[in-house]
Design an enzyme around this catalytic site. Structure first.
Site, PDB file in Angstrom:
ATOM      1  N   HIS A  66      49.564  29.851  27.320  1.00 43.77           N
ATOM      2  CA  HIS A  66      49.116  30.007  26.026  1.00 43.77           C
ATOM      3  C   HIS A  66      49.609  31.243  25.316  1.00 43.77           C
ATOM      4  O   HIS A  66      49.718  31.691  24.414  1.00 43.77           O
ATOM      5  CB  HIS A  66      47.472  29.993  25.795  1.00 43.77           C
ATOM      6  N   LYS A 107      50.618  32.326  39.459  1.00 41.95           N
ATOM      7  CA  LYS A 107      50.720  32.794  41.001  1.00 41.95           C
ATOM      8  C   LYS A 107      51.835  32.302  41.802  1.00 41.95           C
ATOM      9  O   LYS A 107      52.149  31.117  41.585  1.00 41.95           O
ATOM     10  CB  LYS A 107      49.322  32.607  41.745  1.00 41.95           C
ATOM     11  N   SER A 363      50.049  46.719  35.771  1.00 40.79           N
ATOM     12  CA  SER A 363      51.428  45.819  35.771  1.00 40.79           C
ATOM     13  C   SER A 363      51.713  45.544  34.109  1.00 40.79           C
ATOM     14  O   SER A 363      52.986  45.434  33.722  1.00 40.79           O
ATOM     15  CB  SER A 363      51.285  44.577  36.523  1.00 40.79           C
TER      16      SER A 363
HETATM   17  P1  NAD Z   1      47.115  43.439  51.702  1.00 41.01           P
HETATM   18  O1  NAD Z   1      48.159  42.506  52.221  1.00 41.01           O
HETATM   19  O2  NAD Z   1      47.666  44.879  50.950  1.00 41.01           O
HETATM   20  O3  NAD Z   1      45.948  43.867  52.305  1.00 41.01           O
HETATM   21  C1  NAD Z   1      45.191  42.744  53.055  1.00 41.01           C
HETATM   22  C2  NAD Z   1      44.499  43.528  54.318  1.00 41.01           C
HETATM   23  O4  NAD Z   1      43.297  42.545  54.584  1.00 41.01           O
HETATM   24  C3  NAD Z   1      45.248  43.529  55.430  1.00 41.01           C
HETATM   25  O5  NAD Z   1      45.312  44.707  55.815  1.00 41.01           O
HETATM   26  C4  NAD Z   1      45.078  42.425  56.453  1.00 41.01           C
HETATM   27  O6  NAD Z   1      44.983  42.807  57.860  1.00 41.01           O
HETATM   28  C5  NAD Z   1      43.503  42.124  56.235  1.00 41.01           C
HETATM   29  N1  NAD Z   1      42.734  41.214  56.693  1.00 41.01           N
HETATM   30  C6  NAD Z   1      43.175  39.934  56.483  1.00 41.01           C
HETATM   31  N2  NAD Z   1      42.425  38.963  56.733  1.00 41.01           N
HETATM   32  C7  NAD Z   1      41.300  39.518  57.272  1.00 41.01           C
HETATM   33  C8  NAD Z   1      39.930  39.171  57.539  1.00 41.01           C
HETATM   34  N3  NAD Z   1      39.879  38.095  58.064  1.00 41.01           N
HETATM   35  N4  NAD Z   1      39.183  40.420  57.986  1.00 41.01           N
HETATM   36  C9  NAD Z   1      39.370  41.623  57.818  1.00 41.01           C
HETATM   37  N5  NAD Z   1      40.588  41.926  57.303  1.00 41.01           N
HETATM   38  C10 NAD Z   1      41.565  40.964  56.856  1.00 41.01           C
HETATM   39  O7  NAD Z   1      46.553  42.610  50.346  1.00 41.01           O
HETATM   40  P2  NAD Z   1      45.879  42.950  49.008  1.00 41.01           P
HETATM   41  O8  NAD Z   1      47.015  43.415  48.113  1.00 41.01           O
HETATM   42  O9  NAD Z   1      45.123  44.296  49.312  1.00 41.01           O
HETATM   43  O10 NAD Z   1      45.118  41.998  48.606  1.00 41.01           O
HETATM   44  C11 NAD Z   1      43.875  41.725  49.322  1.00 41.01           C
HETATM   45  C12 NAD Z   1      43.044  40.703  48.072  1.00 41.01           C
HETATM   46  O11 NAD Z   1      43.136  41.468  46.823  1.00 41.01           O
HETATM   47  C13 NAD Z   1      43.780  39.439  47.990  1.00 41.01           C
HETATM   48  O12 NAD Z   1      42.770  38.456  47.486  1.00 41.01           O
HETATM   49  C14 NAD Z   1      44.671  39.775  46.626  1.00 41.01           C
HETATM   50  O13 NAD Z   1      44.698  38.465  46.089  1.00 41.01           O
HETATM   51  C15 NAD Z   1      43.616  40.496  45.838  1.00 41.01           C
HETATM   52  N6  NAD Z   1      44.074  41.271  44.709  1.00 41.01           N
HETATM   53  C16 NAD Z   1      45.129  42.176  45.161  1.00 41.01           C
HETATM   54  C17 NAD Z   1      45.843  42.880  44.176  1.00 41.01           C
HETATM   55  C18 NAD Z   1      47.029  43.900  44.175  1.00 41.01           C
HETATM   56  O14 NAD Z   1      47.318  44.618  43.287  1.00 41.01           O
HETATM   57  N7  NAD Z   1      47.591  44.097  45.449  1.00 41.01           N
HETATM   58  C19 NAD Z   1      45.413  42.733  42.709  1.00 41.01           C
HETATM   59  C20 NAD Z   1      44.419  42.044  42.452  1.00 41.01           C
HETATM   60  C21 NAD Z   1      43.765  41.152  43.636  1.00 41.01           C
END
Ligand code: NAD
Length: 470
Positions: A66, A107, A363
């Protein structure tokens, strides 16, 4: 409800349906808003360091066009499948609408355990996936703009922009094909920490609200509050950093290798150093190891910040959750049925589509910077400083007072790119907080339903305004 058997996209749609029931839009329009418009699936080969060839699967879902371009991160994880990517793309649509970020939701992801591959192999996977997206028209500054997500960061974004530019013949606006890039290739100051900073702003706003804190049996303010974080990655680390800086106390951490409890407070930077040195958060002085990593989520605390992956609080552990506030740093960390149970118990949930929207907000600023080809603050900073200097000199002259050099310098400073990004992010998070809480109180509903309701209304209006249905 099927509880944990519900697929992720169904869970997002469960939240959508709950909010949609409070609107009067015609069912066909609601169906169009809810549907995932396009999904691209690809299998591609990459040569590994040992000479063998491995085939990877990747997806890109554009949930709603949209508004264009569509926008959403690229995830590298073993959980990636079509359902997960569609669910996350849908959340991006609602998130962008709620925050007034003018994008449709998308995504992408590759099913891969990034820890099992060398840097060179990850580079080849990223570049090949980008090549597939670029040649099928699934990436571009006016089409669809990825960003970092779980398992990817600025390094992968640099590979993406380089590949896109090469495939597309280095067009003028190529840098706007992806956000979250390193600064030298068109990134923006403040993007890396933006999601965690936004998480902090959301928690801070909630804790300012006297009615909410009273209902939770808490005093207002971040200072002195205890919190637990799951996942010390980009989102979890930065959220913990800003909460700690504001005086909150981190008493529990869960990472891949286990969970720790430190009731007297865990020093974030020292913990990160310890993990770098030993490869684990376990054994950090002043903490005890929990029987397993999920037990950290059950620790008694004021704020629990799940910042790893979806479906971490489900029917299995929901009754053991002892936090008063759940701040969804991750996307979908609370399953739909656990969500309803927590609300019944009076637990306050700061919903993902609001709370982690700081990343896409900044972003958006990065994309605008890329298209305008000028750094924020470049045109006005010096002018602002000169104007402020003139004003202060006039004040000194009229009052006879003399301002000391340090205060003078602080008072005249013009806004840098970092200042503007932080202020734009804070303003967006606070603005959306007020919209969400006003809607929740007017409609007597929870924050998540209010957030979805606002998003649905904005997307619906954008369709209706354009008379998009022939
Ligand atoms: P990332 O890869 O930087 O970090 C994720 C961390 O979680 C890692 O250190 C990993 O080892 C840890 N992890 C994985 N499984 C785990 C578990 N079961 N128990 C404990 N720790 C665990 O990822 P991120 O970018 O920080 O993203 C994390 C979440 O935030 C995701 O759901 C992502 O969609 C969301 N998110 C990220 C962003 C962004 O800007 N990076 C923006 C919005 C939402």
């Amino acid at each position: 409800m099927a509880g944990e058997t519900m697929r992720f996209f169904e869970q997002v749609n469960h939240h959508f349906d709950k909010a949609a029931a409070l609107t009067e839009f015609e069912p066909g329009l609601l169906a169009q808003i809810k549907a995932c418009n396009t999904v691209f699936h690809v299998a591609f080969p990459v040569r590994r360091d040992d000479g063998s060839i491995e085939v990877f699967e990747g997806w890109r879902a554009q949930h709603s066009s949209h508004k264009l371009p569509t926008k959403g991160g690229i995830r590298f994880a073993l959980t990636v499948d079509e359902d997960e990517i569609m669910a996350l793309a849908a959340m991006m649509t609602y998130k962008c609408a709620l925050m007034d970020v003018p994008f449709g939701g998308a995504k992408g992801g590759v099913r891969i355990d990034r820890t099992q591959y060398s840097e060179g192999e990850l580079e080849r996977v990223t570049r090949r996936f980008t090549f597939e997206l670029a040649t099928k028209n699934f990436i571009g500054p006016a089409i669809d703009v990825p960003a970092p997500d779980y398992g990817t960061g600025s390094r992968e974004m640099a590979w993406i922009v380089d590949t896109y530019a090469a495939v597309g013949g280095h067009q003028l606006d190529a840098a706007g094909c992806v956000t979250g890039k390193p600064l030298p290739v068109g990134g923006i100051r403040g993007r890396t920490e933006a999601t965690g900073r936004g998480v902090f702003f959301g928690i801070r706003e909630l804790l300012k609200h006297p009615e909410i804190t009273r209902s939770l049996g808490m005093t207002p303010g971040v200072e002195g509050k205890t919190f637990v974080v799951q996942g010390l990655g980009n989102v979890g680390y930065h959220a913990a950093k800003f909460l700690t800086e504001a005086g909150a106390r981190m008493i529990g951490v869960a990472e891949y290798e286990g969970g720790i409890h430190g009731p007297d407070g865990i020093d974030l930077e020292k913990l990160v150093e310890h993990r770098k040195a030993t490869g684990s958060i376990l054994g950090f002085p002043g903490t005890t190891a929990l029987p397993d990593r999920m037990k950290a989520l059950e620790l008694e605390c004021d704020v629990l910040v799940p910042a790893a992956l979806e479906n971490q609080i489900t029917e299995k552990n929901v009754d053991s959750i002892a936090a008063r506030i759940i701040a969804e740093g991750a996307n979908g960390p609370v399953s739909a049925d656990a969500n309803d149970r927590l609300l019944e118990r009076g637990v306050m949930i700061l919903p993902d589509i609001y709370l982690n929207a700081g990343g896409v907000t900044v972003s958006y600023f990065e994309w605008v910077k890329n298209l305008s080809h000028v750094r924020f603050g470049r045109m006005g900073r010096r002018f602002e400083e000169l104007s402020n200097t003139r004003i202060l000199h006039t004040v000194e002259k009229l009052t006879g007072a003399s301002i000391d050099a340090q205060s003078f310098q602080a008072a005249i400073a013009g806004a840098s790119e970092a200042d503007l990004v932080d202020s734009g992010l804070e303003d967006t998070m606070i603005g959306a907080w007020h919209q969400m809480t006003e809607c929740a109180s007017q409609r007597s509903t929870d924050l998540r339903t209010a957030a979805y309701l606002i998003a649905i209304e904005k997307v619906a209006i954008s369709y209706l305004d354009r008379g998009i249905f022939p």
